[in-house]
Design a protein around this motif. Structure first.
Motif, PDB file in Angstrom:
ATOM      1  N   LYS A 130       6.635 -38.329  19.264  1.00 37.18           N
ATOM      2  CA  LYS A 130       6.673 -38.900  17.914  1.00 37.18           C
ATOM      3  C   LYS A 130       7.274 -37.984  16.872  1.00 37.18           C
ATOM      4  CE  LYS A 130       2.956 -42.131  18.549  1.00 37.18           C
ATOM      5  NZ  LYS A 130       2.709 -41.774  19.979  1.00 37.18           N
ATOM      6  N   GLU A 131       7.089 -36.679  17.053  1.00 39.82           N
ATOM      7  CA  GLU A 131       7.496 -35.779  15.978  1.00 39.82           C
ATOM      8  C   GLU A 131       7.663 -34.355  16.495  1.00 39.82           C
ATOM      9  OE1 GLU A 131       4.212 -36.306  13.341  1.00 39.82           O
ATOM     10  OE2 GLU A 131       2.806 -35.266  14.663  1.00 39.82           O
TER      11      GLU A 131
ATOM     12  N   TRP B 240       6.753 -30.332  15.165  1.00 33.98           N
ATOM     13  CA  TRP B 240       6.055 -29.485  14.185  1.00 33.98           C
ATOM     14  C   TRP B 240       6.602 -28.083  14.270  1.00 33.98           C
ATOM     15  CZ3 TRP B 240       2.825 -30.112  10.156  1.00 33.98           C
ATOM     16  CH2 TRP B 240       2.236 -31.375   9.996  1.00 33.98           C
TER      17      TRP B 240
ATOM     18  N   LYS C  96       8.186 -31.752  10.839  1.00 31.55           N
ATOM     19  CA  LYS C  96       7.236 -31.300   9.817  1.00 31.55           C
ATOM     20  C   LYS C  96       7.065 -29.798   9.936  1.00 31.55           C
ATOM     21  CE  LYS C  96       4.764 -35.676   9.903  1.00 31.55           C
ATOM     22  NZ  LYS C  96       3.609 -36.375  10.495  1.00 31.55           N
TER      23      LYS C  96
ATOM     24  N   ASN D 266      13.681 -36.141  21.193  1.00 30.95           N
ATOM     25  CA  ASN D 266      13.293 -35.334  20.023  1.00 30.95           C
ATOM     26  C   ASN D 266      13.664 -33.858  20.224  1.00 30.95           C
ATOM     27  OD1 ASN D 266      12.343 -37.408  18.457  1.00 30.95           O
ATOM     28  ND2 ASN D 266      10.229 -37.242  19.185  1.00 30.95           N
TER      29      ASN D 266
ATOM     30  N   ASN E 133      11.354 -36.748  13.396  1.00 26.76           N
ATOM     31  CA  ASN E 133      10.485 -36.424  12.266  1.00 26.76           C
ATOM     32  C   ASN E 133      10.016 -34.971  12.382  1.00 26.76           C
ATOM     33  OD1 ASN E 133       8.791 -36.636  10.125  1.00 26.76           O
ATOM     34  ND2 ASN E 133       7.290 -37.936  11.159  1.00 26.76           N
TER      35      ASN E 133
END
Ligand code: ZN
Length: 325
Positions: free
Chosen positions: A66-67, A69, A4, A126, A2
């Protein structure tokens, strides 16, 4: 993964506005236990010159379990290496889990490997996925990925121990990280991302999935997406990228008829580059696998015969070239 995006426009590094042609990726880890990727925005989106922060630092992205940025455009010169690698490398920070402390520089005190294994694997995965994406985008290989400590050994980064000091605890290394990126690159040949390659002169269409012109901006009427293509006529204002809602924007300054290609006055609206798909690029970059309709005139085993025909073509007013394959 994910991903962003929100640019640190208040950081002096962002304001410096220097661009690079990414030649590699430098992997860091934060040495700040328990601070996850999203939390770095408020920590670092500050101006050193205005006295809001005591370090001159900025990286392209933070990754946690989780993600990811992204805080700088990938081709923006970052301040992460403390050396000349800033001119060539995209900087990625992997966030370290909480529950331990540091002593004597890079000694992790009270780090529980078993407890942190699950976090480590997700954050590692990730980071691998982000590197795969960037390798595709900039035509890099896993060999172009180094960690901060390797950069230091090569004399292109400051003397830091990351990420090796942490990776070894989980029986990994920068070498095995590169191998993981290689194996992921081999597995699938996903689409080459071309978002940032959109530039002035390109004809684009607005993705049907796009709702607003930029985060928090006006919504895009249906006709803007359906009836015509658009020509990008501006990308900077006062010499700087135009950022709206944290996204780099371009101006849709001309309308282009989908059928005839005829241009007319445009909607003159700024829009997030990520909401656009390139229809034809004014100068195709090598990472775009653009397909063309090619006209071939002849094929010869003897080069002189090819030269003769090329001369005829040129005399008749056509551009041409000889390809040997
Ligand atoms: Zn570092």
């Amino acid at each position: 993964m994910n991903l962003k995006t929100k640019y640190m426009t208040r950081n002096d590094c962002y304001k410096a506005g220097r661009k690079i042609n990414p030649k590699g990726i430098m992997i860091h880890s934060t040495a700040t236990p328990g601070v996850m990727a999203a939390a770095w925005f408020s920590r670092w989106n500050k101006s050193y010159q205005a006295g809001e922060i005591n370090r001159q630092v900025c990286v392209h992205a933070f990754v946690d379990d989780k993600e990811a940025w992204q805080y700088l455009p990938w081709d923006h010169r970052g301040w992460h290496a403390g050396g000349t690698a800033n001119n060539t490398h995209i900087g990625i920070e992997i966030c370290e889990p909480g529950g331990f402390s540091y002593s004597g520089g890079s000694n992790m005190v009270g780090y529980n490997v078993a407890k942190n294994e699950a976090y480590f694997r997700k954050a590692w995965q990730n980071a691998v996925e982000l590197c795969v994406k960037l390798c595709r985008k900039y035509r890099l290989s896993e060999q172009d990925i180094i960690c901060h400590s390797e950069g230091s050994k090569r004399g292109i980064a400051s003397n830091h121990a990351d990420v090796m000091h942490w990776f070894v605890k989980h029986k990994e290394s920068t070498e095995t990280f590169r191998a993981a990126v290689r194996s992921a690159l081999n597995k699938s040949s996903g689409p080459t991302e071309t978002i940032s390659s959109i530039k002035v002169g390109d004809v684009v269409e607005v993705k049907s999935s796009a709702n607003a012109y930029y985060p928090g901006g006006p919504s895009i009427p249906d006709w803007v997406k359906r009836n015509s293509y658009h020509k990008v006529t501006q990308a900077v204002s006062n010499g700087k990228p135009v950022v709206r809602g944290g996204r780099e924007c371009v101006l849709l300054g001309r309308k282009v008829d989908k059928g005839s290609g005829k241009e007319s006055a445009g909607i003159m609206t700024w829009i997030d580059k990520g909401a656009l798909r390139s229809i034809n690029s004014s100068s195709t970059s090598p990472q775009e696998k653009q397909k063309y309709y090619r006209v071939q005139v002849g094929a010869f085993t003897n080069k002189n015969n090819a030269n003769t025909l090329l001369e005829k073509l040129k005399t008749a007013g056509f551009e041409g070239f000889i390809k040997y394959e």
